[in-house]
Write a protein that holds these residues in place. Sequence first.
Motif, PDB file in Angstrom:
ATOM      1  N   PRO A 512       0.802  -1.227   0.000  1.00  4.86           N
ATOM      2  CA  PRO A 512       0.000   0.000   0.000  1.00  4.86           C
ATOM      3  C   PRO A 512       0.831   1.270   0.000  1.00  4.86           C
ATOM      4  O   PRO A 512       0.475   2.250  -0.671  1.00  4.86           O
ATOM      5  CB  PRO A 512      -0.839  -0.103   1.278  1.00  4.86           C
ATOM      6  CG  PRO A 512      -0.422  -1.327   1.984  1.00  4.86           C
ATOM      7  CD  PRO A 512       0.478  -2.120   1.119  1.00  4.86           C
ATOM      8  N   GLY A 516       0.848   3.073  -3.242  1.00  9.90           N
ATOM      9  CA  GLY A 516      -0.101   4.145  -2.916  1.00  9.90           C
ATOM     10  C   GLY A 516       0.520   5.527  -2.926  1.00  9.90           C
ATOM     11  O   GLY A 516      -0.110   6.496  -3.372  1.00  9.90           O
ATOM     12  N   LEU A 519       0.571   6.692  -6.384  1.00 13.31           N
ATOM     13  CA  LEU A 519      -0.773   7.005  -6.873  1.00 13.31           C
ATOM     14  C   LEU A 519      -1.233   8.375  -6.373  1.00 13.31           C
ATOM     15  O   LEU A 519      -1.824   9.158  -7.123  1.00 13.31           O
ATOM     16  CB  LEU A 519      -1.763   5.931  -6.405  1.00 13.31           C
ATOM     17  CG  LEU A 519      -1.631   4.553  -7.062  1.00 13.31           C
ATOM     18  CD1 LEU A 519      -2.467   3.520  -6.314  1.00 13.31           C
ATOM     19  CD2 LEU A 519      -2.054   4.613  -8.518  1.00 13.31           C
ATOM     20  N   TRP A 543      -8.723   6.460  -1.506  1.00 15.28           N
ATOM     21  CA  TRP A 543      -7.428   5.779  -1.644  1.00 15.28           C
ATOM     22  C   TRP A 543      -6.526   6.111  -0.455  1.00 15.28           C
ATOM     23  O   TRP A 543      -5.831   5.248   0.067  1.00 15.28           O
ATOM     24  CB  TRP A 543      -6.713   6.190  -2.935  1.00 15.28           C
ATOM     25  CG  TRP A 543      -7.466   5.861  -4.183  1.00 15.28           C
ATOM     26  CD1 TRP A 543      -8.694   5.251  -4.279  1.00 15.28           C
ATOM     27  CD2 TRP A 543      -7.043   6.126  -5.522  1.00 15.28           C
ATOM     28  NE1 TRP A 543      -9.062   5.136  -5.588  1.00 15.28           N
ATOM     29  CE2 TRP A 543      -8.074   5.653  -6.383  1.00 15.28           C
ATOM     30  CE3 TRP A 543      -5.916   6.719  -6.077  1.00 15.28           C
ATOM     31  CZ2 TRP A 543      -7.982   5.756  -7.777  1.00 15.28           C
ATOM     32  CZ3 TRP A 543      -5.820   6.820  -7.462  1.00 15.28           C
ATOM     33  CH2 TRP A 543      -6.846   6.341  -8.300  1.00 15.28           C
ATOM     34  N   SER A 546      -7.378   4.033   2.440  1.00 11.67           N
ATOM     35  CA  SER A 546      -6.929   2.643   2.276  1.00 11.67           C
ATOM     36  C   SER A 546      -5.428   2.517   2.533  1.00 11.67           C
ATOM     37  O   SER A 546      -4.981   1.571   3.179  1.00 11.67           O
ATOM     38  CB  SER A 546      -7.230   2.137   0.861  1.00 11.67           C
ATOM     39  OG  SER A 546      -8.615   2.115   0.641  1.00 11.67           O
ATOM     40  N   ILE A 547      -4.665   3.455   2.029  1.00 14.43           N
ATOM     41  CA  ILE A 547      -3.205   3.414   2.220  1.00 14.43           C
ATOM     42  C   ILE A 547      -2.901   3.484   3.713  1.00 14.43           C
ATOM     43  O   ILE A 547      -2.092   2.716   4.238  1.00 14.43           O
ATOM     44  CB  ILE A 547      -2.513   4.576   1.465  1.00 14.43           C
ATOM     45  CG1 ILE A 547      -2.705   4.412  -0.038  1.00 14.43           C
ATOM     46  CG2 ILE A 547      -1.028   4.649   1.803  1.00 14.43           C
ATOM     47  CD1 ILE A 547      -2.427   5.681  -0.843  1.00 14.43           C
TER      48      ILE A 547
ATOM     49  N   LEU B  85     -10.402  -3.266   1.317  1.00 14.60           N
ATOM     50  CA  LEU B  85      -8.986  -2.986   1.543  1.00 14.60           C
ATOM     51  C   LEU B  85      -8.124  -4.001   0.793  1.00 14.60           C
ATOM     52  O   LEU B  85      -7.140  -3.662   0.134  1.00 14.60           O
ATOM     53  CB  LEU B  85      -8.713  -3.065   3.052  1.00 14.60           C
ATOM     54  CG  LEU B  85      -7.654  -2.173   3.649  1.00 14.60           C
ATOM     55  CD1 LEU B  85      -7.873  -0.728   3.275  1.00 14.60           C
ATOM     56  CD2 LEU B  85      -7.671  -2.322   5.175  1.00 14.60           C
ATOM     57  N   VAL B  89      -5.444  -3.512  -2.353  1.00 18.59           N
ATOM     58  CA  VAL B  89      -4.043  -3.952  -2.352  1.00 18.59           C
ATOM     59  C   VAL B  89      -3.760  -4.835  -3.576  1.00 18.59           C
ATOM     60  O   VAL B  89      -2.739  -4.670  -4.259  1.00 18.59           O
ATOM     61  CB  VAL B  89      -3.717  -4.693  -1.039  1.00 18.59           C
ATOM     62  CG1 VAL B  89      -2.350  -5.343  -1.116  1.00 18.59           C
ATOM     63  CG2 VAL B  89      -3.778  -3.732   0.143  1.00 18.59           C
ATOM     64  N   MET B  92      -3.604  -2.753  -6.595  1.00 19.17           N
ATOM     65  CA  MET B  92      -2.321  -2.034  -6.654  1.00 19.17           C
ATOM     66  C   MET B  92      -1.249  -2.914  -7.276  1.00 19.17           C
ATOM     67  O   MET B  92      -0.421  -2.447  -8.065  1.00 19.17           O
ATOM     68  CB  MET B  92      -1.885  -1.612  -5.253  1.00 19.17           C
ATOM     69  CG  MET B  92      -2.627  -0.405  -4.705  1.00 19.17           C
ATOM     70  SD  MET B  92      -1.992   0.026  -3.072  1.00 19.17           S
ATOM     71  CE  MET B  92      -3.123   1.347  -2.622  1.00 19.17           C
ATOM     72  N   PHE B 126      -7.374   1.734  -9.980  1.00 19.08           N
ATOM     73  CA  PHE B 126      -6.225   2.638 -10.147  1.00 19.08           C
ATOM     74  C   PHE B 126      -5.736   2.630 -11.594  1.00 19.08           C
ATOM     75  O   PHE B 126      -5.882   1.626 -12.285  1.00 19.08           O
ATOM     76  CB  PHE B 126      -5.071   2.188  -9.238  1.00 19.08           C
ATOM     77  CG  PHE B 126      -5.468   1.943  -7.823  1.00 19.08           C
ATOM     78  CD1 PHE B 126      -5.872   2.983  -6.998  1.00 19.08           C
ATOM     79  CD2 PHE B 126      -5.460   0.648  -7.303  1.00 19.08           C
ATOM     80  CE1 PHE B 126      -6.248   2.749  -5.683  1.00 19.08           C
ATOM     81  CE2 PHE B 126      -5.837   0.410  -5.979  1.00 19.08           C
ATOM     82  CZ  PHE B 126      -6.231   1.458  -5.175  1.00 19.08           C
ATOM     83  N   MET B 129       0.322   1.609 -14.331  1.00 11.37           N
ATOM     84  CA  MET B 129       1.584   2.357 -14.332  1.00 11.37           C
ATOM     85  C   MET B 129       2.480   1.984 -15.520  1.00 11.37           C
ATOM     86  O   MET B 129       3.412   2.700 -15.832  1.00 11.37           O
ATOM     87  CB  MET B 129       2.329   2.119 -13.019  1.00 11.37           C
ATOM     88  CG  MET B 129       1.646   2.757 -11.815  1.00 11.37           C
ATOM     89  SD  MET B 129       2.543   2.438 -10.279  1.00 11.37           S
ATOM     90  CE  MET B 129       1.674   3.548  -9.150  1.00 11.37           C
TER      91      MET B 129
END
Lengths: 607, 238
Positions: A512, A516, A519, A543, A546-547, B85, B89, B92, B126, B129
């Motif tokens: 995260p 994160g 982000l 976000w 969450s991080i 959550l 993750v 991500m 998200f 990248m």
Amino acid sequence: MTAMDTKTLAGEIKAIANTEDNRRTRLINVVRKVQLSYGHVSQEMVGMIAEALGIERVEVEGVVSFYHFLSGKPVGRFPVYLNTSAVSEMMGMSEVADAFEKAAGIRFGETSGDGLFSLQYTSCIGMNDQEPAALVGGVPFTSLTAERATEIITALKSGNTPAELVEKYGYGDGNNANELVRSMVNNNLRKRGDILFGERENGAAIRKAVAMTPDEVITEVKTSKLRGRGGAGFPTGMKWDFCRRAESEKHFVFCNADEGEPGTFTNRVMLTEIPDLVFEGMTVAGYAIGSHKGILYLREEYIYLLEYLEDVLEKRRQAGLLGKAVAGRKGFDFDIRIQPGAGAYICGEESALINSSEGKRGEPRDRPPFPVVSGYMGHPTLVNNVETLAAAARVIEQGGEWFASYGSGESSGTKLLSISGDCQKPGVYELPMGMTVRVALQVVGAQDAAAVQVGGPSGTFIGEEHFDRKICYDDLGTGGAMMVFGPRRDILETVLNFARFFEDESCGWCVPCRVGTGLMHAKIKKIMAGNGTRTDLEEMESWGRSIAAASRCGLGQSAANPELTTLANFRKVYEERIKEDEYLTGFDLERAVEDACEATGRTAIHE
Amino acid sequence: MMTSEKITFYIDEIECTATQGQSILEAADENGVYIPRLCHQPDLLPGGSCRVCTVSANGRNQAACTTPVANDMIIENGSEEILDLRRAVIEMLFIEGNHYCPMCERSGNCELQAIAYRLKILAPRFPFMFPSRKLDATHPGIFIDGNRCIQCGRCVRAAQQIDKKPILGFIGRGGAVRIKASSTEGLKGVDISPDDACVKACPVGAIIVKDTAYRKPIGERMFDKQPIGSEIEARRTS
């Protein structure tokens, strides 16, 4: 390199490793020395260090690639590290950066062809009261201007040394002029309180401590209600007690002098002006927890104080305040060594600091076990902040009740604040715990402040409506940082600066935080580029939460604070920057073809 | 001795028993409650890096793999908040790397993909990248594809703790953290073989043994019939 050169180099590296007894746990010290001697730690040197210490090369490379001041590629003979803190930006960093580039003939991130200079940006070097500041060849240069930057480069090119330049510019106040410091840094110590800067006699706290039992010492610290000054505020007496009670053949005392939180520079001033009090606190703590060894973890940015601090330690040994039978107390042997850091904000986290001191990457550890149970080399380890230890020494000297008579409620004593930004008198202030932000602003001459950042990037951003809040553990906590922003400042510029800081400083261990922080940085950039929408604001909040909720250590848990606290307290600033559409492309076609249009002399066709 | 003392705790209101000193994750496994995880492997010391096993323990978010279970502990494993959550993750991880599931050799046997399916992730929230990542194909039998690496460190820990040869390590900081073989020549330069625990530890398609891909047809791969974690849930008798 020829075979002969390689052989010579290997011999030299071996000799360097030898100065650290070829100990794997001193890997940071070894690579630092190699870095200083050769301007980098090349792949070849990595192998040689690994061989000398009997470890895998990837362990060496892992360390070299983790810390800011270690480099796989050659830096200049005079590496320039320009501070990128928010206050540095406010005080004209970009003009200084341009001047450095022009004078050195290179861009940031490059090393000059003659090997003389390299230009790099670095996170806060603890000089927010005299920005813009930079480390040049390891020497701090403060209150830089474009002219000064040009002058420095020109003088170094013509053979001057950084030390000669500093002498020319004049040494700072107090011990900055000490022959072992010789620094142009100014203390800007503007308010000396009774506790940390009160009248005292060297050794008084230690003599008093050794006349008590360790338990009595701990009880006295508990009576004082002293809590950790780094920001988290854990009760110091309780921490000492836990550590004392953890069974082991060895215990360690660490003094955390890795104040990397941008805007914090209290440790700098304490280590310059009252290092004896800090060492005294470490010694008292050592006595209380049954330790024989103290380690001061000194951030690389303050390494200019190393020689001076070593000298202070030596004098304390001569005075019987360190070494065998400290203050005449048989059985209490205690000494202190200084562990240099190598540039990493995360090493201010206590378990990361311990890993770093063991010669590892500065990644935090999982807890439990807590360091007080299993820390340095697996032994119970007490890690306290510089200010906490100094305050503890005063507690023993003057009594817990005396200490508790200062401050308010559960926040006893005084707090050192390092105040910077848009104020008349930036510097360090020892003020009673519990004073309001408004009072602090009056003291520093910042009556027109529009916003105040308390606690650095990981802290809280507040506006005028919150200026009556108190600086204490129950309200606005801070390790010392307080940055003031005048009415004309763009808050989002600072949020952007902080977001970049967290992305740069994330250790990368947990997902995260590693992902994160990038982000969040991208989001704030998007908003500032004028491509933000209401959805972006909502996403930033969600976000960010969450991080904070999923990250492993304090860095990740507070990494979204710049966005979250400004979205809460300065929502209008964001609203003015966004477009009302729910979604908007992050890609601006017109801007993307701008260069091409200019080059071809055509204009983009609009519908 | 206090170590074998039995304690009681609750996961989503299911009463469970554990031995003092166990982690929440170990104890949940024994009780047949699956807590999703990526960087954890039972025969390795926990790494606490992926955070997928985050649960709410007595109201605080904790990684189940590194937090000891305590008597009367109340654990939330399946609340919408915790699930979100975890999804965040996992998402991500998908956007941080380049995960081309459709042609990946590990597809169907990949823990990242399997957890994404189990958590019903359709698309990441998200932006991707699209990083530039390296491929180490120097070794005749094994390659490391940085594109698909999630930096969980299972290979690094397995090399240290099981294979007893720390030939893999982390380099870089923050978003630049990567796994690297301890040699200037890459994987070719280290003592590694397809049977090593460090090779088998990879939960995704980052460490691949050459000439073994696509042997099992769709339908027979590890997670084709049952979602990941089913084997743990099968332990629940009641």
